[in-house]
Design a protein around this motif. Structure first.
Motif: not given
Ligand code: A3P
Length: 289
Positions: A53-54, A65-67, A89-90, A99-100
């Motif tokens: 993800l990163e 989405a971070q979490s 979502m961001p 992306v999540e």
């Protein structure tokens, strides 16, 4: 007089909040909006999902989405509906992909059909890792979670073995039986919608794996060698973009427990057949013993 007071107030306000204007302007980017994800990282737990993800987020056309949202696998979230999902979502500008990642999706029976119903064109990323190594990583994760909650520890051997045989009910073992879970996804999605990332290769050298991900997502080639540097202390590649250099959180890249060689052998032997079935299903092989 009033004008002087207003001017003074403005001066103090701006001097005390130097970052406010940037935050406000970013939040008010009129073209940005929260949208359903175009891409979902469906798993596998401990496969390297956070790293993936990163690394994907290094691309300027991707926002993440971070979490972990757990929309499709937790009924309490799913029942809140799609608007709630979107709110998690961001903000994304037009042309950016959202992306999540929720690694529990891969092993949750209801999820494939729920995602298909939301959007059958969702692009799915699955990162897999050598199954025994993934199992040990899974055990280590639970070990640390229990440690934080001051819960009693369970020995790996106790969880893994029953009367001298492998315990097939042990969840960490079941999650490494990739073919069982993959079959459910392929009942719902065409193979071409699911891109497999080699988690072991991503650890050794992230760039080639990320180039393949860019290609699958039809992204302009952008991620390059300067985005990665090896950190000797961490023993893993870390990330670099225009803003900063960063390694993944300390919970990623932990020491695994030592395990008796005979149990290790049993695990390698046990996974041999399921691995072959997985290779057949996905039409490619991985360099696993
Ligand atoms: P270990 O902590 O067992 O080594 P996930 O994010 O799905 O939970 O996966 C965690 C795993 O990602 C880690 O498992 C680690 O091996 C792997 N990983 C891959 N690339 C990494 C990186 N650049 N930095 C740290 N961990 C990475």
């Amino acid at each position: 007089m009033a004008a002087v007071i207003v001017a003074l107030l403005l001066f103090f306000f701006c001097a005390r909040s130097p970052s406010l204007s940037t935050v406000v302007s970013r939040d008010h980017d009129p073209t940005a909006a929260r949208r359903l994800p175009d891409i979902i990282i469906i798993g596998v737990r401990k496969g390297g999902t956070r790293a993936l993800l990163e690394m994907l987020n290094l691309h300027s056309d991707v926002v993440a989405a971070q979490s972990e949202v757990h929309f499709f696998d937790w009924d309490s979230h799913y029942l809140r509906g799609v608007d709630w999902y979107v709110s998690q979502m961001p903000l994304a500008r037009p042309g950016q992909l959202t992306v999540e990642k929720t690694p529990a999706y891969f092993t949750s029976a209801r999820v494939p059909e729920r995602i298909r119903r939301m959007n059958p064109d969702t692009r799915l990323l699955l990162i897999v890792r050598e199954p025994t190594e993934r199992l040990l990583s899974d055990y280590t994760q639970v070990f640390h979670n229990r440690l934080e909650k001051h819960k009693q520890q369970q020995m790996l051997e106790t969880l893994l073995m029953h009367d001298g045989e492998l315990n097939l009910d042990y969840k960490a073992l079941n999650r490494s039986l990739y073919h069982l879970h993959m079959r459910r996804w392929l009942d719902v999605f065409p193979r071409s919608h699911i891109h497999l990332v080699d988690g072991d290769a991503l650890i050794r050298n992230p760039l080639p794996e990320m180039k393949k991900v860019e290609e699958f997502l039809h992204l302009e080639p952008q991620i390059n060698a300067s985005n990665f540097y090896f950190n000797q202390t961490k023993g893993f590649f870390c990330l670099r973009d225009r803003r900063r250099e960063r390694c993944l959180h300390g919970s990623k890249g932990r020491q695994h427990p030592r395990i008796a060689p005979e149990i290790l052998r049993k695990l390698y032997d046990f996974f041999h057949e399921p691995n072959q079935e997985f290779f057949q299903l996905v039409g490619r092989t991985f360099d696993w013993n």
